[in-house]
Write an enzyme that holds these catalytic residues in place. Structure first.
Site, PDB file in Angstrom:
ATOM      1  CG  ASP A  71      -0.069  -0.382   2.582  1.00 41.49           C
ATOM      2  OD1 ASP A  71       0.938   0.123   2.502  1.00 41.49           O
ATOM      3  OD2 ASP A  71      -0.691  -1.022   3.313  1.00 41.49           O
ATOM      4  CG  ASP A  73       1.343   4.068   4.688  1.00 39.93           C
ATOM      5  OD1 ASP A  73      -0.015   3.762   4.504  1.00 39.93           O
ATOM      6  OD2 ASP A  73       2.132   3.090   4.779  1.00 39.93           O
ATOM      7  CG  ASP A 145       8.903   1.344  12.556  1.00 40.06           C
ATOM      8  OD1 ASP A 145       9.275   1.580  11.469  1.00 40.06           O
ATOM      9  OD2 ASP A 145       8.001   0.484  12.593  1.00 40.06           O
TER      10      ASP A 145
HETATM   11  P1  ATP Z   1       4.140  -3.063   5.183  1.00 45.70           P
HETATM   12  O1  ATP Z   1       4.897  -3.439   4.108  1.00 45.70           O
HETATM   13  O2  ATP Z   1       3.874  -4.074   5.967  1.00 45.70           O
HETATM   14  O3  ATP Z   1       2.978  -2.043   4.842  1.00 45.70           O
HETATM   15  P2  ATP Z   1       5.005  -0.586   6.628  1.00 45.70           P
HETATM   16  O4  ATP Z   1       6.550  -0.345   7.017  1.00 45.70           O
HETATM   17  O5  ATP Z   1       4.732   0.398   5.486  1.00 45.70           O
HETATM   18  O6  ATP Z   1       4.991  -2.193   6.172  1.00 45.70           O
HETATM   19  P3  ATP Z   1       2.653   0.279   7.959  1.00 45.70           P
HETATM   20  O7  ATP Z   1       2.007  -0.528   9.250  1.00 45.70           O
HETATM   21  O8  ATP Z   1       2.030   0.192   6.689  1.00 45.70           O
HETATM   22  O9  ATP Z   1       4.087  -0.806   7.586  1.00 45.70           O
HETATM   23  O10 ATP Z   1       3.338   1.509   8.545  1.00 45.70           O
HETATM   24  C1  ATP Z   1       3.763   2.670   7.772  1.00 45.70           C
HETATM   25  C2  ATP Z   1       5.005   3.391   8.072  1.00 45.70           C
HETATM   26  O11 ATP Z   1       4.457   3.996   9.583  1.00 45.70           O
HETATM   27  C3  ATP Z   1       5.833   2.502   8.685  1.00 45.70           C
HETATM   28  O12 ATP Z   1       6.958   2.203   7.600  1.00 45.70           O
HETATM   29  C4  ATP Z   1       6.719   3.333   9.810  1.00 45.70           C
HETATM   30  O13 ATP Z   1       7.433   4.597   9.128  1.00 45.70           O
HETATM   31  C5  ATP Z   1       5.610   3.916  10.341  1.00 45.70           C
HETATM   32  N1  ATP Z   1       5.069   3.158  11.215  1.00 45.70           N
HETATM   33  C6  ATP Z   1       4.089   1.969  11.428  1.00 45.70           C
HETATM   34  N2  ATP Z   1       4.126   1.482  12.848  1.00 45.70           N
HETATM   35  C7  ATP Z   1       4.814   2.201  13.598  1.00 45.70           C
HETATM   36  C8  ATP Z   1       5.273   2.019  14.960  1.00 45.70           C
HETATM   37  N3  ATP Z   1       4.708   1.027  15.527  1.00 45.70           N
HETATM   38  N4  ATP Z   1       6.163   3.027  15.455  1.00 45.70           N
HETATM   39  C9  ATP Z   1       6.736   3.951  14.600  1.00 45.70           C
HETATM   40  N5  ATP Z   1       6.556   4.058  13.327  1.00 45.70           N
HETATM   41  C10 ATP Z   1       5.642   3.259  13.061  1.00 45.70           C
HETATM   42 MG    MG Z   2       2.590   0.181   4.680  1.00 47.52          MG
END
Ligand code: ATP
Ligand code: MG
Length: 445
Positions: A71, A73, A145
């Protein structure tokens, strides 16, 4: 208090360390047209309205790795209300930190406002309880994170902004926590599960300092709401790399954080290979872009618990069907309370289990009734998994396979010639009779 003070000091320290690097196209090679239509549209409209807007997080990381993002963001300096005004099909969600879901065609883009350096409220363990301050791009980068998740891509300029050497860490394939890892896990323990999931999914190593405090902080996860943990467990199961993620959980010593994870971890009590088979099957289906049923996967993951309870009840003399009902009832409290399994999944899972003993009955009208069940296909696939482990005879599977596709006449013939009953039904009836006469004899003595 101490945790708050530590957080402030460490945040300041890492704020100083955060130096912006601009990566030009000839270094990152991400073209703006690699973004989804919706992501591009949202960013363009925010820019036209005078706001900053970037693709951030997993999407930039995955594009750099040559993977298709799950996805997109978007991070912006517009407040949720300002974003909401720009997009008719949008809504503000989130309690701890409000974010906006913008719908464009079938896609949903998550738009977050840059987070501030201060957290509004933390508990005595340093856990962030409320977090509603907005801030600058630099502060936002510090609140993410892992360094690999803190890259900001501007599709108009085709540059990536990198504050924490995330690009280098991606090239080296390592997961590094921003700031002091222990304090960051205390702020939000779910980051430990994210470390396991992302390193498993991306094939990254976890940096030593990032990994070290995990074993000690793992117990903090027990205080997280079950629904949030379950959500993370789902992401692990459906990452397409469930087995690799589980290996990472194991090596980071993230044991006993959620009963569902315990059931998944290799070597856990009663964990025979149906779990591995189901996860392998799920990973393959996801990679082939096929759908997977959450209820089915859960049915497999929790099967070792059910099957031992089922066998116990049968050995105690209950008929196969009644024994299954008793086994499910015994596990019900675990599933509905503390585990955070939403009902829409647990209903399917229970139906799959409940239909298993019915495959043993191949005479009379029962097979027709089983065939007409809405969950027949899932229950049959589940029986095939059990057969791979030797729990069900291959002959029974072949019979049902033929029966499904046979004509009415052929089905009638198959039923006539089928064995009277498989499994323990008749045997257990005989055992019960024997036990009854034994107890009568004991009474008489
Ligand atoms: P995925 O491939 O699973 O989507 P993702 O890294 O994009 O991995 P998301 O849950 O979509 O994970 O979160 C988007 C972004 O938000 C992350 O890349 C990170 O920068 C931030 N983020 C998400 N969860 C946390 C957290 N618990 N603490 C700090 N930052 C977070
Ligand atoms: Mg994501």
């Amino acid at each position: 208090m101490l945790a708050k003070w530590l957080h402030k000091v460490l945040s300041k320290k890492s704020a100083k360390a955060a130096k912006k690097r601009e990566l030009p196209f000839n270094q990152h090679h991400i073209h703006a047209d690699e973004l989804s239509f919706a992501a591009e549209k949202v960013i363009k409209r925010l820019h036209n309205a005078g706001y900053q807007a970037f693709v951030v997080g997993g999407a930039v990381r995955d594009l750099l790795l040559g993977m298709t993002p799950k996805d997109f963001d978007v991070a912006t300096d517009a407040t949720p209300e300002q974003v909401r005004k720009l997009f008719r099909r949008s809504r503000i969600i989130g309690r701890r930190f409000p974010i906006v879901h913008v719908m464009v065609g079938p896609e949903t883009i998550e738009v977050t406002t840059f987070r501030g350096g201060e957290v509004s409220s933390q508990n005595e363990l340093g856990r962030i309880m409320k977090d509603a301050s907005y801030g600058t791009l630099e502060q936002d980068a510090m609140r993410r994170d892992f360094t690999a998740n803190a890259l900001y891509y501007d599709p108009e300029e085709e540059v990536i902004l990198d504050f924490h050497h995330g690009y280098d860490d991606i090239v080296q394939r390592r997961l590094v926590m921003i700031g002091d890892p222990q304090a960051r896990y205390q702020e939000d323990p779910v980051r430990m599960l994210r470390a396991a999931r992302l390193s498993g999914k991306l094939g990254f190593s976890v940096d030593k300092k990032t990994a070290k405090p995990i074993a000690e902080c793992a117990n903090l996860l027990q205080r997280e709401p079950p629904a949030r943990l379950f959500d993370e467990v789902l992401k692990i199961l459906f990452s397409g790399h469930a087995q690799a993620c589980l290996r990472q959980l194991n090596s980071l010593q993230l044991n006993h954080v959620h009963p569902l994870l315990d059931a998944l971890l290799p070597g856990a009590e009663g964990n025979d290979n149906i779990v591995a088979l189901a996860l392998h099957n799920t990973d393959e289906r996801l990679r082939a872009d096929k759908s997977v049923s959450m209820g089915f996967v859960l049915a497999a993951v929790l099967w070792p618990r059910i099957v031992s309870s089922w066998n116990r009840e049968k050995a105690a003399g209950l008929r196969s069907n009644a024994a299954m009902n008793a086994a499910i009832a015994a596990e019900r409290d675990h599933l509905d309370k503390g585990w955070g399994v939403p009902q829409r999944y647990s209903v399917v899972m229970r139906e799959i289990w409940m239909l298993q003993p019915l495959f043993e009955i191949r005479r009379g009208s029962r097979p027709f009734r089983l065939l007409s069940q809405q969950r027949f296909r899932a229950a049959f696939d589940f029986m095939c998994l059990r057969a791979q482990l030797g729990e069900v005879d291959a002959e029974v599977v072949a019979w049902w396979q033929t029966f499904q596709h046979a004509s009415e006449d052929e089905r009638a013939q198959m039923i006539k010639t089928a064995p009277v009953q498989d499994g323990s039904g008749t045997k257990s009836r005989n055992r019960r009779r024997r036990r009854r006469s034994n107890s009568v004899r004991q009474d008489e003595a």
